[in-house]
Each structure stands twice: as structure tokens, then as C-alpha cells.
Scaffold this active site. Structure first.
Site, PDB file in Angstrom:
ATOM      1  N   GLY A  12       0.842  -1.206   0.000  1.00  0.00           N
ATOM      2  CA  GLY A  12       0.000   0.000   0.000  1.00  0.00           C
ATOM      3  C   GLY A  12       0.870   1.246   0.000  1.00  0.00           C
ATOM      4  O   GLY A  12       1.742   1.404   0.853  1.00  0.00           O
ATOM      5  N   THR A 127       4.003   2.744   5.393  1.00  0.00           N
ATOM      6  CA  THR A 127       2.615   2.269   5.362  1.00  0.00           C
ATOM      7  C   THR A 127       1.785   3.176   6.247  1.00  0.00           C
ATOM      8  O   THR A 127       2.266   3.605   7.308  1.00  0.00           O
ATOM      9  CB  THR A 127       2.479   0.812   5.857  1.00  0.00           C
ATOM     10  OG1 THR A 127       1.094   0.541   6.139  1.00  0.00           O
ATOM     11  CG2 THR A 127       3.278   0.521   7.112  1.00  0.00           C
ATOM     12  N   MET A 171      -9.041   2.520   7.727  1.00  0.00           N
ATOM     13  CA  MET A 171      -8.164   1.430   7.285  1.00  0.00           C
ATOM     14  C   MET A 171      -7.248   0.946   8.408  1.00  0.00           C
ATOM     15  O   MET A 171      -7.201   1.532   9.483  1.00  0.00           O
ATOM     16  CB  MET A 171      -7.316   1.892   6.109  1.00  0.00           C
ATOM     17  CG  MET A 171      -7.992   1.729   4.772  1.00  0.00           C
ATOM     18  SD  MET A 171      -6.846   2.114   3.453  1.00  0.00           S
ATOM     19  CE  MET A 171      -7.724   1.415   2.068  1.00  0.00           C
ATOM     20  N   ARG A 173      -5.998  -2.680   8.013  1.00  0.00           N
ATOM     21  CA  ARG A 173      -5.924  -4.130   7.809  1.00  0.00           C
ATOM     22  C   ARG A 173      -6.187  -4.899   9.085  1.00  0.00           C
ATOM     23  O   ARG A 173      -7.331  -5.126   9.433  1.00  0.00           O
ATOM     24  CB  ARG A 173      -4.553  -4.522   7.219  1.00  0.00           C
ATOM     25  CG  ARG A 173      -4.620  -5.836   6.454  1.00  0.00           C
ATOM     26  CD  ARG A 173      -3.284  -6.172   5.850  1.00  0.00           C
ATOM     27  NE  ARG A 173      -2.967  -5.323   4.722  1.00  0.00           N
ATOM     28  CZ  ARG A 173      -3.112  -5.700   3.455  1.00  0.00           C
ATOM     29  NH1 ARG A 173      -3.537  -6.896   3.171  1.00  0.00           N
ATOM     30  NH2 ARG A 173      -2.806  -4.890   2.477  1.00  0.00           N
ATOM     31  N   GLU A 189     -17.087   8.886  20.219  1.00  0.00           N
ATOM     32  CA  GLU A 189     -17.649   8.349  21.460  1.00  0.00           C
ATOM     33  C   GLU A 189     -17.178   6.922  21.710  1.00  0.00           C
ATOM     34  O   GLU A 189     -17.000   6.508  22.857  1.00  0.00           O
ATOM     35  CB  GLU A 189     -19.184   8.397  21.408  1.00  0.00           C
ATOM     36  CG  GLU A 189     -19.789   9.735  21.800  1.00  0.00           C
ATOM     37  CD  GLU A 189     -19.773  10.786  20.689  1.00  0.00           C
ATOM     38  OE1 GLU A 189     -19.280  10.470  19.581  1.00  0.00           O
ATOM     39  OE2 GLU A 189     -20.234  11.915  20.931  1.00  0.00           O
TER      40      GLU A 189
HETATM   41  O1  F6P Z   1      -1.538  -1.561   4.240  1.00  0.00           O
HETATM   42  C1  F6P Z   1      -2.121  -0.401   3.807  1.00  0.00           C
HETATM   43  C2  F6P Z   1      -3.581  -0.617   3.474  1.00  0.00           C
HETATM   44  O2  F6P Z   1      -4.115   0.614   3.062  1.00  0.00           O
HETATM   45  C3  F6P Z   1      -4.415  -1.211   4.617  1.00  0.00           C
HETATM   46  O3  F6P Z   1      -4.778  -0.246   5.561  1.00  0.00           O
HETATM   47  C4  F6P Z   1      -5.575  -1.782   3.849  1.00  0.00           C
HETATM   48  O4  F6P Z   1      -6.163  -2.860   4.552  1.00  0.00           O
HETATM   49  C5  F6P Z   1      -4.922  -2.276   2.591  1.00  0.00           C
HETATM   50  O5  F6P Z   1      -3.732  -1.540   2.430  1.00  0.00           O
HETATM   51  C6  F6P Z   1      -5.762  -2.143   1.356  1.00  0.00           C
HETATM   52  O6  F6P Z   1      -5.089  -2.726   0.308  1.00  0.00           O
HETATM   53  P1  F6P Z   1      -5.507  -2.579  -1.210  1.00  0.00           P
HETATM   54  O7  F6P Z   1      -5.192  -1.174  -1.644  1.00  0.00           O
HETATM   55  O8  F6P Z   1      -4.686  -3.579  -1.917  1.00  0.00           O
HETATM   56  O9  F6P Z   1      -6.978  -2.833  -1.280  1.00  0.00           O
END
Ligand code: F6P
Length: 329
Positions: A12, A127, A171, A173, A189
Site C-alpha cells: 500500500g 505504510t 483502514m 488491515r 464516542e
Molecule cells: O496496508 C495499507 C492498506 O491501506 C491497509 O490499511 C488496507 O487494509 C490495505 O492496504 C488495502 O489494500 P488494497 O489497496 O490492496 O486494497
């Protein structure tokens, strides 16, 4: 003696990756080291798709989001054949070292190559997730938080106007770092993230009770719950419907998604990326191998690449405790 370095951005993309590329190229240039950049992460390495990077190629990129080298995930690298092929290309190009800017999946790829490659390998944590052990922050995290905050603040306005509950999915993961940080900073909250346990339909009461209490105390008003992705098996939209039905109050879901990965890096990310890019080159010159260039208590540090994925990076325990206390009050 290092004469030629290869670099790539993988996984990512994260705001600040360009700042790291710039710092690597400028630092290498001072020591007369050639730098080549592979395109599309490890795919460019496997396909010998690369460009030479000179200082003029990295001028005026420090403020740009994304990565000028492009990024990708590369399943092929996780096979022995792929890793061997990558090492062969590195040897053929006479590269003395490889710098991988990415997350822990990308570091696993770098470690796989190390089984076949004679040169030095260095990782730089890039990341938005801030889920890498051995560094206080990863490149891109600070920008992602600000982007999330900007959106949550806006949603608060409409939520307040309609006295609605909003679930805002962020996001991360398998890490709640973004959600905890953005949720705290936005005054959410409640915050739901994997570190607090995966929410299941049968224990949803724990989530509803604080909402009901808030209604008793404040009357109708907005109520924001930040939800880390992958925290509710049926998905955040399904969770919003369940809450609406259970409480008879309108609940909407907003999935922020990839907007969190884009945008011009904030100052903190540009500075971190510059520091880690420069430090990575200096440490390679000093002989470092299979290390990640990170930052702990504002000092650049080396951390064994192998350890980066072994231990899950812990959320700030102080903030976790505080958030859980106020949510259950
Ligand atoms: O690792 C960075 C990230 O943005 C995560 O937060 C997210 O789960 C994942 O990559 C999404 O990946 P992709 O862009 O391949 O859907």
C-alpha cells in the site's frame, strides 16, 4: 564498498514515500553511489523494469503523495522461484544493496530475496497502518490520521444536524492504530478495533449500552463510532443496520477507504521519510544488512528486519485504557 543501490516502493502506497526516495537519492549522490528505482514494487524487479534516479529526478517530489516509482503487491515473490529470480536480476544489474520501502508484507519479500542474494538489504517502514514493530511511526501514518480527522470532523457536522449515529470505518488491515489515533483526536464516542476483540452479533449489547446511556444523559445528539476495518465479520454497513434496528435511531456507515492513502504528506511524514531515507543509505555504507531503518524516541535506529513481523505493534496502552474508561462510563 557500495557503488550501486536499487530501491523500490511496495505494498500500500503511503504519503511520504516520495520524500524517502528523494532522501535516498540525494544522500547516495553525495557518496557517488548510483541509484536505480524499480517500478511497480517487486514486479519491476522481477521484470527488470527500472530507471536510473539522479538528483534532478527527485527535485520537487517531496510534497507529492503516492510514489513516483509506483507500487504493487507481488504474489510471485513469495515463491522460491520468484525470490531466486529477483536475486538474479539484482546480481545481473550489479547492485550492491536493495532498499525496500513498504510494510511488513514487503519486508517478508525482501527477506525471501536475501536467501539467494549476496548484497545488502535494508527496509524503510512506509505504510499508513503504523503496524510495524521497531519504529515509533511509519511513513504515511501522520498524513492518514489528518485525512481521517478532516473527514470525521465533517461527518460530525451532519451527524449532529440529524442527531444520527455514524460508524466511520478506517483502514488498518489488522491493526487499530489509525482508528485509535484518529478516533481519539476526533473525540469519537466509541472506537472499535481488532485489538479490543472482534465484535460479534452476540456481544453487540456492549456496544449499544453506552449509546443508550449517552442518550439518557445528553438527549438526542450525534454519536460517532470509529471502526477499524475487519472488526465486524459481516462488515460495517451491516453493523450500522443492526444498530439502527436495535435502537430505533438512524445509524449510517461511512467507509473512508483509500482516501486515507492519498494526499500531500504532512510535515511530520516528510521529515520522518527524509530522516529514514538518509539513515538507510548511511547505514548500508556502514555495512548494515537485513535491517529496518526506524525511529524510536526521535532517534534513527536499526531494527532486525526479521523481527518486524514477529511481534504485533502494541497500541498506546494509556490511550486504550482512557478510551475504554470514557466509553463505558
Ligand atoms: O496496508 C495499507 C492498506 O491501506 C491497509 O490499511 C488496507 O487494509 C490495505 O492496504 C488495502 O489494500 P488494497 O489497496 O490492496 O486494497
Amino acid at each position: 564498498m557500495i557503488k550501486r543501490i536499487g530501491i523500490l516502493t511496495s505494498g500500500g502506497d503511503a504519503p511520504g514515500m516520495n520524500a524517502a526516495i528523494r532522501a535516498i537519492v540525494l544522500t547516495a549522490s553525495v557518496s557517488n553511489i548510483d541509484v536505480i528505482g524499480f517500478h511497480h514494487g517487486f514486479n519491476g524487479l522481477l521484470e527488470s523494469d527500472y530507471q536510473r534516479l539522479l538528483p534532478q529526478h527527485v527535485a520537487h517530489i517531496i510534497h507529492q503523495g503516492g510514489t513516483i516509482l509506483k507500487s504493487a503487491r507481488c504474489a510471485q515473490l513469495h515463491t522460491a522461484e520468484g525470490a531466486r529470480q529477483a536475486a538474479t536480476v539484482l546480481e545481473e544489474l550489479e547492485l550492491d544493496a536493495l532498499i525496500v520501502i513498504g510494510g511488513d508484507g514487503s519486508f517478508r519479500g525482501a527477506l525471501a530475496i536475501a536467501n539467494y542474494y549476496q548484497g545488502q538489504i535494508m527496509g524503510i517502514p512506509g505504510t499508513i497502518d503504523n503496524d510495524i514493530d521497531g519504529t515509533d511511526f511509519t511513513i504515511g501514518f501522520a498524513t492518514a490520521i489528518d485525512t481521517a480527522l478532516d473527514t470525521i470532523d465533517k461527518i460530525r457536522d451532519t451527524a449532529e444536524a440529524f442527531e444520527r449515529i455514524f460508524l466511520i470505518e478506517l483502514m488498518g488491515r489488522h491493526s487499530g492504530y489509525i482508528s485509535l489515533s484518529a478516533g481519539i483526536a476526533a473525540g469519537a464516542e466509541q472506537i472499535i478495533c481488532p485489538e479490543f476483540g472482534i465484535l460479534q452479533p452476540h456481544n453487540i449489547k456492549a456496544l449499544l449500552a453506552p449509546i443508550q446511556r449517552a442518550q439518557l444523559m445528553r438527549g438526542s445528539s450525534s454519536y460517532i463510532i470509529v471502526v477499524a476495518e475487519n472488526s465486524y465479520p459481516a462488515g460495517t454497513s451491516a453493523l450500522a443496520e443492526t444498530i439502527s434496528e436495535a435502537l430505533g435511531i438512524e445509524c449510517r456507515a461511512c467507509i473512508l477507504g483509500h482516501i486515507q492513502r492519498g494526499g500531500s504528506p504532512v510535515g511530520a511524514d516528510r521529515i520522518l521519510a527524509t530522516k529514514l531515507g538518509a539513515f538507510a543509505v548511511e547505514q548500508l555504507l556502514d555495512g548494515a544488512h537485513l535491517m529496518m531503518a526506524g525511529e524510536v524516541h526521535q532517534k534513527p535506529v536499526l531494527y532486525p528486519l526479521i523481527n518486524t513481523g514477529e511481534k504485533k505493534k502494541q497500541l498506546d496502552p494509556y490511550l486504550v485504557r482512557w478510551q475504554q474508561n470514557i466509553a463505558s462510563d
